[in-house]
Motif scaffolding. Structure first.
Motif: not given
Length: 242
Positions: A16-17, A19, A27, A45, A47, A242
């Motif tokens: 998990r990012r 951001v 992005v 992942e 985001w 990120f």
């Protein structure tokens, strides 16, 4: 070798990012590069992003659906769908998922994204639902806490409805990017400058409009958990910067 993962069965962690506020174009390019570089063993992942004000045109987008962009940039994208708006106060989620590993096709993937959105709204007391042939999630403006899609045929399928969440995805070599957006507490005025998702006159709403006070971060956490459930990943993702 990659492992087949079914939603809700033997969930595995994903990355998990969070951001934060980040330009759409930045992005977009990083998602595309990630997807092009990934292998059969690359972890999936998620985001979670907020974007500065921007209109994005999907592959099916038509210039005439942007009525008056004004000072908001219009960015061409390679996702599906038509024009939409992103801005602060909106939760944008980009699941980067290997559909082969999950064992599903695109139609089922879209269904699961919508299910995650509907269940997230339910957690905040709102009844969200699908409209056949119009991807995304909608609410009944007459009573968004108790009413769903009106029964029976109607001349205007969107009469009395508000769109609260939008979808637009890209699949490359069976791997997904782009994703979905859920309106929490944002400036909705830019939506009147476009025909949202190509539908003239379609009203767009957020949770705040419906009287629900919620922080975008809290909504993002619920949405992330629901996405993980439907996409075969644990509710405790590995957080990575990120």
């Amino acid at each position: 070798m990659s492992t087949l993962v079914q939603a809700g069965a033997h969930p595995v962690p994903w990355i998990r990012r969070d951001v934060g506020l980040q330009a759409y174009a930045e992005v977009f390019e990083r998602m595309r590069a990630f997807t092009e570089a990934r292998t059969a063993d690359t972890p999936d992942e998620l985001w979670l992003v907020e974007h500065p004000p921007v209109f994005t045109q999907g592959l099916a987008g038509k210039a005439e659906h942007v009525l008056l962009a004004g000072d908001i940039p219009v960015v061409q994208s390679n996702r599906g769908g038509q024009v939409t708006f992103h801005g602060p106060g909106q939760v944008v989620a980009y699941p980067l998922v290997d559909l082969r590993r999950l064992g599903i096709y695109v139609k089922e993937y879209v269904f699961r994204l919508e299910a995650a959105l509907i269940q997230t709204l339910e957690a905040f007391g709102v009844v969200g639902f699908r409209v056949p042939g119009a991807p995304g999630v909608y609410v009944n403006l007459a009573d968004p806490f108790n009413l769903g899609l009106p029964a029976g045929p109607r001349q205007d399928v969107f009469e009395g409805l508000g769109k609260i969440a939008a979808l637009g995805i890209k699949v490359s070599n069976h791997c997904t990017y782009h994703g979905l957006s859920l309106n929490v507490a944002m400036d909705l005025e830019p939506f009147v400058r476009i025909n949202p998702c190509g539908y003239a006159g379609l009203r767009t709403v957020d949770l705040a409009t419906l009287g629900v006070r919620a922080e975008p971060a809290a909504v993002a956490n619920v949405l992330a958990e629901r996405l993980g459930h439907h996409l075969g990943h644990s509710s405790n993702p590995v957080p990575v910067a990120f």
